[in-house]
Design a protein around this motif. Structure first.
Motif, PDB file in Angstrom:
ATOM      1  N   LEU A  53       0.977  -1.875   0.086  1.00 44.41           N
ATOM      2  CA  LEU A  53       0.420  -0.431   0.211  1.00 44.41           C
ATOM      3  C   LEU A  53       0.706   1.279  -0.378  1.00 44.41           C
ATOM      4  CD1 LEU A  53      -2.527   0.897   0.523  1.00 44.41           C
ATOM      5  CD2 LEU A  53      -2.456   0.995   3.023  1.00 44.41           C
ATOM      6  N   ASP A  55       1.123   5.982  -0.020  1.00 46.55           N
ATOM      7  CA  ASP A  55       0.372   6.549  -0.341  1.00 46.55           C
ATOM      8  C   ASP A  55       1.286   7.784  -0.217  1.00 46.55           C
ATOM      9  OD1 ASP A  55      -0.488   9.269   1.491  1.00 46.55           O
ATOM     10  OD2 ASP A  55      -0.905   8.378   3.070  1.00 46.55           O
ATOM     11  N   PRO A  61      -4.324   6.728  -1.025  1.00 44.04           N
ATOM     12  CA  PRO A  61      -3.861   5.564  -1.117  1.00 44.04           C
ATOM     13  C   PRO A  61      -4.083   4.498  -2.112  1.00 44.04           C
ATOM     14  CG  PRO A  61      -4.291   6.056   0.692  1.00 44.04           C
ATOM     15  CD  PRO A  61      -4.827   7.384  -0.384  1.00 44.04           C
ATOM     16  N   GLU A  62      -3.163   3.863  -2.337  1.00 47.78           N
ATOM     17  CA  GLU A  62      -2.959   2.933  -3.864  1.00 47.78           C
ATOM     18  C   GLU A  62      -2.372   1.374  -3.419  1.00 47.78           C
ATOM     19  OE1 GLU A  62      -2.276   3.989  -7.296  1.00 47.78           O
ATOM     20  OE2 GLU A  62      -4.080   5.378  -7.335  1.00 47.78           O
ATOM     21  N   MET A  63      -3.210   0.765  -3.401  1.00 50.69           N
ATOM     22  CA  MET A  63      -2.127  -0.842  -3.127  1.00 50.69           C
ATOM     23  C   MET A  63      -1.482  -1.226  -4.982  1.00 50.69           C
ATOM     24  SD  MET A  63      -4.336  -3.754  -0.830  1.00 50.69           S
ATOM     25  CE  MET A  63      -4.211  -4.979  -2.174  1.00 50.69           C
ATOM     26  N   THR A  95      -5.417  -5.917   3.408  1.00 48.95           N
ATOM     27  CA  THR A  95      -6.476  -4.960   2.806  1.00 48.95           C
ATOM     28  C   THR A  95      -7.169  -4.232   3.774  1.00 48.95           C
ATOM     29  OG1 THR A  95      -7.508  -7.689   3.745  1.00 48.95           O
ATOM     30  CG2 THR A  95      -6.777  -6.926   0.978  1.00 48.95           C
ATOM     31  N   TYR A  97      -5.813  -2.203   6.575  1.00 52.83           N
ATOM     32  CA  TYR A  97      -5.038  -1.339   6.094  1.00 52.83           C
ATOM     33  C   TYR A  97      -5.424  -0.682   5.148  1.00 52.83           C
ATOM     34  CZ  TYR A  97      -1.653  -3.016   9.903  1.00 52.83           C
ATOM     35  OH  TYR A  97      -1.271  -3.014  10.991  1.00 52.83           O
ATOM     36  N   SER A  98      -5.489  -1.035   3.460  1.00 50.26           N
ATOM     37  CA  SER A  98      -6.162  -0.131   2.486  1.00 50.26           C
ATOM     38  C   SER A  98      -7.644   0.248   2.867  1.00 50.26           C
ATOM     39  CB  SER A  98      -6.399  -1.473   1.402  1.00 50.26           C
ATOM     40  OG  SER A  98      -6.413  -0.922   0.301  1.00 50.26           O
ATOM     41  N   ASP A  99      -8.520  -0.310   3.690  1.00 47.72           N
ATOM     42  CA  ASP A  99      -9.411  -0.223   3.386  1.00 47.72           C
ATOM     43  C   ASP A  99      -9.728   0.939   4.372  1.00 47.72           C
ATOM     44  OD1 ASP A  99     -10.719  -2.429   1.878  1.00 47.72           O
ATOM     45  OD2 ASP A  99     -11.143  -3.723   3.917  1.00 47.72           O
ATOM     46  N   ARG A 102      -8.817   4.168   2.440  1.00 46.40           N
ATOM     47  CA  ARG A 102      -9.246   4.716   1.747  1.00 46.40           C
ATOM     48  C   ARG A 102     -10.806   4.906   2.699  1.00 46.40           C
ATOM     49  NH1 ARG A 102     -11.895   0.304   0.569  1.00 46.40           N
ATOM     50  NH2 ARG A 102      -9.979  -0.421  -0.994  1.00 46.40           N
ATOM     51  N   ILE A 107      -2.736   6.055   4.849  1.00 45.92           N
ATOM     52  CA  ILE A 107      -1.697   5.010   5.737  1.00 45.92           C
ATOM     53  C   ILE A 107      -2.309   5.543   7.356  1.00 45.92           C
ATOM     54  CG2 ILE A 107      -0.547   3.658   6.406  1.00 45.92           C
ATOM     55  CD1 ILE A 107       0.113   3.497   3.050  1.00 45.92           C
TER      56      ILE A 107
END
Length: 135
Positions: A53, A55, A61-63, A95, A97-99, A102, A107
């Motif tokens: 991930l 940022d 932020p993007e995976m 995932t 951490y990604s959620d 978002r 992050i």
């Protein structure tokens, strides 16, 4: 190059070889005077490409993949460089951490937000409707 201890490098490589499961991030890199942060859960066999991930501090932020060499080449004011967080310990899969990122727009390690994202992910997993066998 940002030094990775042999045991950390081995774990990242093992995760990279076993693509598929939602690995917890093992590596956190950050800009000590800015907003950029990277969480990595996998290192590909080329020894340079990380998956995780990213940022860059723009609120999205993007995976995806990023280069360890490229991140290590960043030169910051006052002779500073991108650093490895020696105290980072993930509690959830990437995932989650990604959620949470978002939702937060960055992050985050906020325990409440991560726990909420983990619960939501678990609820979504348990509420999927199975496919209709009759089509």
């Amino acid at each position: 190059m940002i030094p990775l201890p042999p045991d950390l490098r081995a774990k990242l490589l093992a995760n990279g070889a076993a693509r598929g499961p939602d690995h917890a991030p093992l590596l956190k890199l950050f800009n000590p005077i800015g907003a950029a942060t990277w969480l990595a859960s996998e290192l590909y066999e080329d020894g340079d490409t990380l998956f995780g991930l990213a940022d860059l501090g723009f609120g999205c932020p993007e995976m995806g993949t990023f280069s360890l060499t490229e991140i290590a080449s960043v030169r910051l004011p006052y002779g500073l460089r991108i650093e490895r967080d020696l105290y980072f310990r993930a509690r959830f899969g990437l995932t989650v951490y990604s959620d949470a990122a978002r939702i937060a727009g960055r992050i985050t390690e906020d325990e409440r937000l991560l726990a909420t994202a983990a619960r939501a992910r678990e609820l979504n997993r348990n509420t999927e409707i199975p496919p209709d066998p009759d089509g």
